[in-house]
Design a protein around this motif. Structure first.
Motif, PDB file in Angstrom:
ATOM      1  N   GLY A 120      -6.933   3.738  -6.362  1.00 55.54           N
ATOM      2  CA  GLY A 120      -6.923   2.025  -6.891  1.00 55.54           C
ATOM      3  C   GLY A 120      -5.889   1.016  -6.466  1.00 55.54           C
ATOM      4  O   GLY A 120      -5.003   1.912  -6.281  1.00 55.54           O
ATOM      5  N   ALA A 121      -6.179  -0.022  -7.197  1.00 56.22           N
ATOM      6  CA  ALA A 121      -5.876  -0.519  -6.896  1.00 56.22           C
ATOM      7  C   ALA A 121      -5.502  -2.375  -8.526  1.00 56.22           C
ATOM      8  O   ALA A 121      -6.376  -1.770  -8.591  1.00 56.22           O
ATOM      9  CB  ALA A 121      -5.220  -2.017  -5.676  1.00 56.22           C
ATOM     10  N   ILE A 122      -4.243  -2.823  -9.155  1.00 54.20           N
ATOM     11  CA  ILE A 122      -4.922  -3.733  -8.984  1.00 54.20           C
ATOM     12  C   ILE A 122      -4.115  -5.420  -8.868  1.00 54.20           C
ATOM     13  O   ILE A 122      -3.307  -4.805  -8.361  1.00 54.20           O
ATOM     14  CB  ILE A 122      -3.962  -3.765 -11.056  1.00 54.20           C
ATOM     15  CG1 ILE A 122      -2.830  -3.993 -10.720  1.00 54.20           C
ATOM     16  CG2 ILE A 122      -4.410  -2.705 -12.006  1.00 54.20           C
ATOM     17  CD1 ILE A 122      -1.876  -4.149 -12.245  1.00 54.20           C
ATOM     18  N   ASN A 123      -4.909  -6.832  -8.906  1.00 55.86           N
ATOM     19  CA  ASN A 123      -4.316  -7.479  -9.265  1.00 55.86           C
ATOM     20  C   ASN A 123      -4.112  -8.345 -10.071  1.00 55.86           C
ATOM     21  O   ASN A 123      -5.156  -8.941 -10.599  1.00 55.86           O
ATOM     22  CB  ASN A 123      -5.132  -8.325  -7.560  1.00 55.86           C
ATOM     23  CG  ASN A 123      -5.955  -7.454  -6.633  1.00 55.86           C
ATOM     24  OD1 ASN A 123      -5.397  -7.279  -5.784  1.00 55.86           O
ATOM     25  ND2 ASN A 123      -7.606  -6.659  -6.490  1.00 55.86           N
ATOM     26  N   ILE A 124      -2.743  -9.249  -9.431  1.00 54.99           N
ATOM     27  CA  ILE A 124      -2.441  -9.825 -10.931  1.00 54.99           C
ATOM     28  C   ILE A 124      -3.060 -10.989 -10.225  1.00 54.99           C
ATOM     29  O   ILE A 124      -3.102 -12.263  -8.904  1.00 54.99           O
ATOM     30  CB  ILE A 124      -0.964  -9.658 -11.558  1.00 54.99           C
ATOM     31  CG1 ILE A 124      -0.990  -9.112 -11.939  1.00 54.99           C
ATOM     32  CG2 ILE A 124      -0.832 -11.304 -12.163  1.00 54.99           C
ATOM     33  CD1 ILE A 124       0.417  -8.908 -11.365  1.00 54.99           C
TER      34      ILE A 124
ATOM     35  N   ASN B 118     -15.671 -13.270  -4.503  1.00 58.44           N
ATOM     36  CA  ASN B 118     -15.424 -12.381  -3.396  1.00 58.44           C
ATOM     37  C   ASN B 118     -14.125 -11.327  -4.052  1.00 58.44           C
ATOM     38  O   ASN B 118     -13.107 -11.104  -3.579  1.00 58.44           O
ATOM     39  CB  ASN B 118     -14.767 -12.615  -2.372  1.00 58.44           C
ATOM     40  CG  ASN B 118     -16.055 -12.655  -1.103  1.00 58.44           C
ATOM     41  OD1 ASN B 118     -17.023 -12.273  -1.416  1.00 58.44           O
ATOM     42  ND2 ASN B 118     -15.907 -13.916  -0.589  1.00 58.44           N
ATOM     43  N   ILE B 119     -14.098 -11.791  -5.390  1.00 57.49           N
ATOM     44  CA  ILE B 119     -12.846 -10.606  -6.653  1.00 57.49           C
ATOM     45  C   ILE B 119     -13.801  -9.297  -7.102  1.00 57.49           C
ATOM     46  O   ILE B 119     -14.788  -9.635  -7.753  1.00 57.49           O
ATOM     47  CB  ILE B 119     -12.535 -11.413  -7.686  1.00 57.49           C
ATOM     48  CG1 ILE B 119     -12.624 -13.169  -7.159  1.00 57.49           C
ATOM     49  CG2 ILE B 119     -11.723 -10.991  -8.708  1.00 57.49           C
ATOM     50  CD1 ILE B 119     -10.679 -13.175  -5.833  1.00 57.49           C
ATOM     51  N   ILE B 120     -12.685  -8.629  -6.959  1.00 48.66           N
ATOM     52  CA  ILE B 120     -13.115  -6.821  -7.591  1.00 48.66           C
ATOM     53  C   ILE B 120     -11.915  -6.675  -8.560  1.00 48.66           C
ATOM     54  O   ILE B 120     -11.078  -7.100  -8.872  1.00 48.66           O
ATOM     55  CB  ILE B 120     -13.116  -5.461  -6.156  1.00 48.66           C
ATOM     56  CG1 ILE B 120     -13.470  -6.049  -4.824  1.00 48.66           C
ATOM     57  CG2 ILE B 120     -13.481  -4.466  -7.044  1.00 48.66           C
ATOM     58  CD1 ILE B 120     -13.003  -5.334  -3.899  1.00 48.66           C
ATOM     59  N   ALA B 121     -13.403  -6.922  -9.265  1.00 48.96           N
ATOM     60  CA  ALA B 121     -12.362  -6.392 -11.233  1.00 48.96           C
ATOM     61  C   ALA B 121     -13.918  -5.556 -12.183  1.00 48.96           C
ATOM     62  O   ALA B 121     -14.764  -5.877 -12.811  1.00 48.96           O
ATOM     63  CB  ALA B 121     -12.634  -7.349 -11.854  1.00 48.96           C
TER      64      ALA B 121
ATOM     65  N   ILE C 195      -2.005 -14.771  -5.303  1.00 51.27           N
ATOM     66  CA  ILE C 195      -2.528 -12.468  -5.708  1.00 51.27           C
ATOM     67  C   ILE C 195      -1.006 -12.017  -5.392  1.00 51.27           C
ATOM     68  O   ILE C 195      -0.558 -11.706  -4.277  1.00 51.27           O
ATOM     69  CB  ILE C 195      -3.578 -12.873  -5.199  1.00 51.27           C
ATOM     70  CG1 ILE C 195      -4.522 -13.568  -6.048  1.00 51.27           C
ATOM     71  CG2 ILE C 195      -4.190 -11.023  -5.938  1.00 51.27           C
ATOM     72  CD1 ILE C 195      -5.793 -13.240  -5.075  1.00 51.27           C
ATOM     73  N   VAL C 196      -1.118 -10.548  -6.589  1.00 48.09           N
ATOM     74  CA  VAL C 196       0.040 -10.185  -6.527  1.00 48.09           C
ATOM     75  C   VAL C 196      -0.636  -9.053  -6.488  1.00 48.09           C
ATOM     76  O   VAL C 196      -1.170  -8.506  -7.505  1.00 48.09           O
ATOM     77  CB  VAL C 196       1.403 -10.163  -7.580  1.00 48.09           C
ATOM     78  CG1 VAL C 196       1.665  -9.290  -7.860  1.00 48.09           C
ATOM     79  CG2 VAL C 196       1.630 -11.303  -7.087  1.00 48.09           C
ATOM     80  N   THR C 197      -0.670  -7.685  -5.388  1.00 49.72           N
ATOM     81  CA  THR C 197      -1.002  -6.987  -5.684  1.00 49.72           C
ATOM     82  C   THR C 197      -0.644  -5.646  -5.844  1.00 49.72           C
ATOM     83  O   THR C 197       0.515  -5.651  -5.257  1.00 49.72           O
ATOM     84  CB  THR C 197      -1.985  -6.447  -4.140  1.00 49.72           C
ATOM     85  OG1 THR C 197      -3.458  -7.343  -3.527  1.00 49.72           O
ATOM     86  CG2 THR C 197      -3.026  -5.280  -3.919  1.00 49.72           C
ATOM     87  N   ILE C 198      -0.574  -4.626  -6.529  1.00 46.75           N
ATOM     88  CA  ILE C 198       0.025  -3.418  -7.034  1.00 46.75           C
ATOM     89  C   ILE C 198      -0.701  -2.353  -6.539  1.00 46.75           C
ATOM     90  O   ILE C 198      -2.082  -1.956  -7.742  1.00 46.75           O
ATOM     91  CB  ILE C 198       0.367  -3.500  -8.711  1.00 46.75           C
ATOM     92  CG1 ILE C 198       1.182  -4.393  -8.487  1.00 46.75           C
ATOM     93  CG2 ILE C 198       1.595  -2.142  -8.604  1.00 46.75           C
ATOM     94  CD1 ILE C 198       1.846  -4.811  -9.780  1.00 46.75           C
TER      95      ILE C 198
ATOM     96  N   LEU D  22      -4.722 -12.859 -15.287  1.00 42.42           N
ATOM     97  CA  LEU D  22      -5.224 -11.507 -15.406  1.00 42.42           C
ATOM     98  C   LEU D  22      -4.789 -11.052 -14.456  1.00 42.42           C
ATOM     99  O   LEU D  22      -4.108 -11.411 -13.563  1.00 42.42           O
ATOM    100  CB  LEU D  22      -6.794 -12.720 -15.153  1.00 42.42           C
ATOM    101  CG  LEU D  22      -7.801 -13.737 -15.908  1.00 42.42           C
ATOM    102  CD1 LEU D  22      -8.746 -14.190 -15.349  1.00 42.42           C
ATOM    103  CD2 LEU D  22      -7.561 -13.114 -17.466  1.00 42.42           C
ATOM    104  N   VAL D  23      -5.314  -9.608 -15.171  1.00 43.58           N
ATOM    105  CA  VAL D  23      -5.475  -8.638 -14.236  1.00 43.58           C
ATOM    106  C   VAL D  23      -7.014  -8.238 -13.523  1.00 43.58           C
ATOM    107  O   VAL D  23      -7.454  -7.820 -14.982  1.00 43.58           O
ATOM    108  CB  VAL D  23      -4.847  -7.117 -14.630  1.00 43.58           C
ATOM    109  CG1 VAL D  23      -4.520  -6.032 -14.118  1.00 43.58           C
ATOM    110  CG2 VAL D  23      -3.431  -7.823 -14.627  1.00 43.58           C
ATOM    111  N   ALA D  24      -7.766  -7.925 -12.932  1.00 44.59           N
ATOM    112  CA  ALA D  24      -8.198  -7.396 -12.399  1.00 44.59           C
ATOM    113  C   ALA D  24      -8.105  -6.197 -11.677  1.00 44.59           C
ATOM    114  O   ALA D  24      -7.407  -5.897 -10.787  1.00 44.59           O
ATOM    115  CB  ALA D  24      -9.528  -8.274 -11.071  1.00 44.59           C
ATOM    116  N   CYS D  25      -8.425  -4.813 -11.866  1.00 39.67           N
ATOM    117  CA  CYS D  25      -8.775  -3.747 -11.588  1.00 39.67           C
ATOM    118  C   CYS D  25      -9.485  -3.176 -10.810  1.00 39.67           C
ATOM    119  O   CYS D  25     -10.832  -3.596 -10.820  1.00 39.67           O
ATOM    120  CB  CYS D  25      -9.157  -2.771 -13.165  1.00 39.67           C
ATOM    121  SG  CYS D  25      -8.106  -3.940 -14.126  1.00 39.67           S
TER     122      CYS D  25
END
Length: 598
Positions: free
Chosen positions: A206-210, A171-174, A224-227, A191-194
């Motif tokens: 859009g978003a990124i998850n660290i 369940n990780i979107i990248a 997890i840090v969502t930006i 890692l950063v998942a875009c």
């Protein structure tokens, strides 16, 4: 694309942002490139149309322990087992950028032993993450972003590139995946998942998850840090359809020395498809955004024109910021730079963005079919620069290798571009190169104006494109004149600076030189003496001086003789290298002629 196991590389010479000339300047210039595709560059894998080989890639470290860095390359639409199930390739590299051997990892190969689904797109994102399981063999991260089997795989490798075992984080979107170094200093690469399709705050904003992983290669979900438009302190600035996150991000490090690191993130569909990049300053405590700078056409110091036309695939615009990597400091100003692209502009343009400490663009150069000095032959709509990654010094000779993805028709092509360190040595004082063959000029002699001002970095690219030995540059008006090695040095009343391009193939002279004053200097190269023919009397000049390329002077007052109008200079005291012979009259340089001491 990102910084992985390799950290930033720089050049030893430091120059201030407001460059004051009077010293040598080190830049990286074009050297060569290697094309890796079906049957090219030593790659003998079987690629099918639509495999999308090289849509993502990264340096993976020295997997087979042969002393050469290896690559992981995604082929997200490979059909092993199911249509578009996806695959990745481990490319074991030669130092020259060709492939020695490879290992494919898919549902059918490489001991993966995972059931992938139709349209799973395994290999959509890939990243080198170093040794995660402590067996001294580098490992990789691979994403499969579609809903039927959405996951991030941490794959522990054997020396031969096959899978030893793996951990599946579901369940990780990248749709893009980037290694950003050890942000939280726990000894593991983060890692950063875009997720450019995220609807946080609006449709496709859009978003990124660290992502931080533990010793078992599992994501610490609570960390997890969502930006996005609504999270992580980003605040305003994103609009519907911007696709913030892009296909990858790049860690720049602390470029403004305030204790907080900067992360470059693309938003390739913003500005009507022209695209943009956001430089985010992340808090060293919680990794939220504490400040940001947008870079796009007309914003943040970026001045190039980006397309917003409809593309053959139905999208719009140039898609600037789709992919990116930081290769370190390429222009010796102490600030890491950024390589990105506009893959839908013409055949695709790559950009080197030379950054300032305030996170804006100081200047930029381009790499494409006609610019950058690589003499590429890209096909129309190839989408060159849709993926970018950084290897580092693959050849172990001081050069840098950049991976750039492209390839028409959907099969996929990976270009490895080698950049070599180039020294541009400046003549002391204010001078210009006169006469000779002009290879490029933006100076209009008739109107005494500059047609299109260039930065020194851009002027250096023109010199490399034309293989020019000499550059006349004036910072105040952006004047750039590139000449062949038959030009001669003269004093500048307009305060121009004269440089020698030591990357030029023509900067070593092997024949006598005829100067503006009909002086013949020989032999060149020289060993023990240098002769000047054409000075009718020793009273015609006041001083003869020899200057090396660093500006060090070697007075010749007692080291020359004159017989029958030929001056003979003793050069035995000089070390091997490039020098300039200067003849003075009335306290001005009467002539300045380049020679080589063997």
């Amino acid at each position: 694309m990102r910084t992985t196991v390799l950290m930033f590389l720089g050049i030893s010479l430091f120059l201030n942002n407001s460059r004051l000339f009077g010293q040598n300047i080190n830049l990286y210039g074009p050297e060569s490139f290697v094309t890796i595709s079906d049957g090219e560059g030593g790659f003998n894998g079987t690629l099918d149309g639509g495999d999308r080989f090289s849509r993502d890639h990264d340096v993976a470290g020295d997997i087979n322990n042969d002393g050469v860095l290896d690559l992981v390359v995604g082929a997200r639409s490979d059909d092993d087992g199911e249509t578009d199930a996806g695959a990745v390739y481990i490319l074991f590299m030669n130092p020259d950028g060709t492939v020695s051997t490879h290992q494919k990892i898919s549902m059918l190969e490489g001991n993966f032993n995972e059931i992938l689904t139709e349209g799973n797109f395994f290999g959509y994102g890939v990243a080198g993450i170093g040794d995660y399981n402590g067996d001294s063999i580098p490992d990789i991260a691979v994403s499969a972003p579609t809903q039927s089997n959405r996951a991030l795989y941490i794959i522990h490798l054997n020396r031969d590139g096959t899978v030893k075992n793996f951990v599946k984080n579901s369940n990780i979107i990248a749709q893009g995946l980037s290694a950003i170094g050890d942000l939280n200093e726990d000894g593991r690469i983060d890692l950063v998942a875009c997720n450019p399709g995220s609807d946080d705050g609006g449709t496709d904003r859009g978003a990124i998850n660290i992502l931080f992983l533990n010793e078992q290669s599992e994501i610490e979900t609570s960390d997890i840090v969502t930006i996005s438009s609504t999270d992580g302190g980003f605040g305003s600035g994103l609009e519907d359809g911007d696709s913030f996150g892009g296909r990858e991000v790049s860690m720049l490090g602390d470029i403004d020395n305030d204790g907080n690191k900067e992360l470059a993130v693309g938003a390739f569909q913003s500005e009507g498809g022209k695209g943009a990049i956001w430089i985010l300053s992340l808090s060293s405590n919680n990794y939220n955004v504490i400040s940001k700078q947008k870079i796009t056409e007309g914003i943040g110091g970026f001045t190039d024109n980006l397309d917003n036309e409809t593309n053959p695939n139905g999208t719009s615009g140039a898609q600037f910021g789709h992919a990116m990597t930081s290769p370190g400091d390429l222009n010796s100003d102490g600030i890491p730079d950024l390589i990105t692209g506009a893959n839908q502009q013409d055949e695709g343009h790559a950009y080197i963005l030379y950054l300032k400490a305030d996170k804006t663009v100081k200047t930029f150069t381009k790499i494409n079919n006609t610019e950058g000095g690589f003499n590429l032959s890209l096909e129309p709509e190839e989408r060159f620069s849709r993926s970018i990654s950084f290897i580092g010094d693959l050849k172990d000779d001081g050069s840098l290798a950049i991976n750039i993805g492209g390839g028409a028709g959907g099969t996929g092509t990976l270009y490895i571009l080698f950049l070599k360190p180039c020294e541009f040595s400046q003549e002391p004082g204010f001078n210009f190169w006169s006469g000779g063959t002009t290879l490029f000029s933006n100076w209009n002699h008739n109107t005494q104006t500059v047609t299109e001002p260039l930065s020194f970095e851009q002027c250096a690219v023109k010199a490399n494109e034309t293989d020019a030995t000499y550059i006349t540059f004036k910072e105040s008006d952006g004047r750039c004149i590139c000449k062949a090695n038959d030009a001669f040095l003269d004093n500048s009343d307009e305060l121009s600076s004269a440089f020698i391009n030591n990357c030029s193939n023509d900067n070593t002279l092997s024949v006598p030189i005829l100067s503006k004053n009909d002086l013949v200097v020989y032999p060149i190269p020289t060993e023990n003496y240098l002769r000047i023919n054409g000075l009718t009397s020793i009273l015609e000049f006041e001083k003869i001086e020899v200057v090396d390329i660093s500006g060090k002077s070697f007075p010749m007052k007692n080291n020359y003789t004159m017989i029958n109008n030929i001056v003979e200079i003793d050069t035995q005291q000089l070390s091997k290298g490039i020098y300039f012979l200067k003849i003075y009259r009335n306290e001005k340089t009467f002539d300045s002629i380049k020679f080589i001491k063997q």
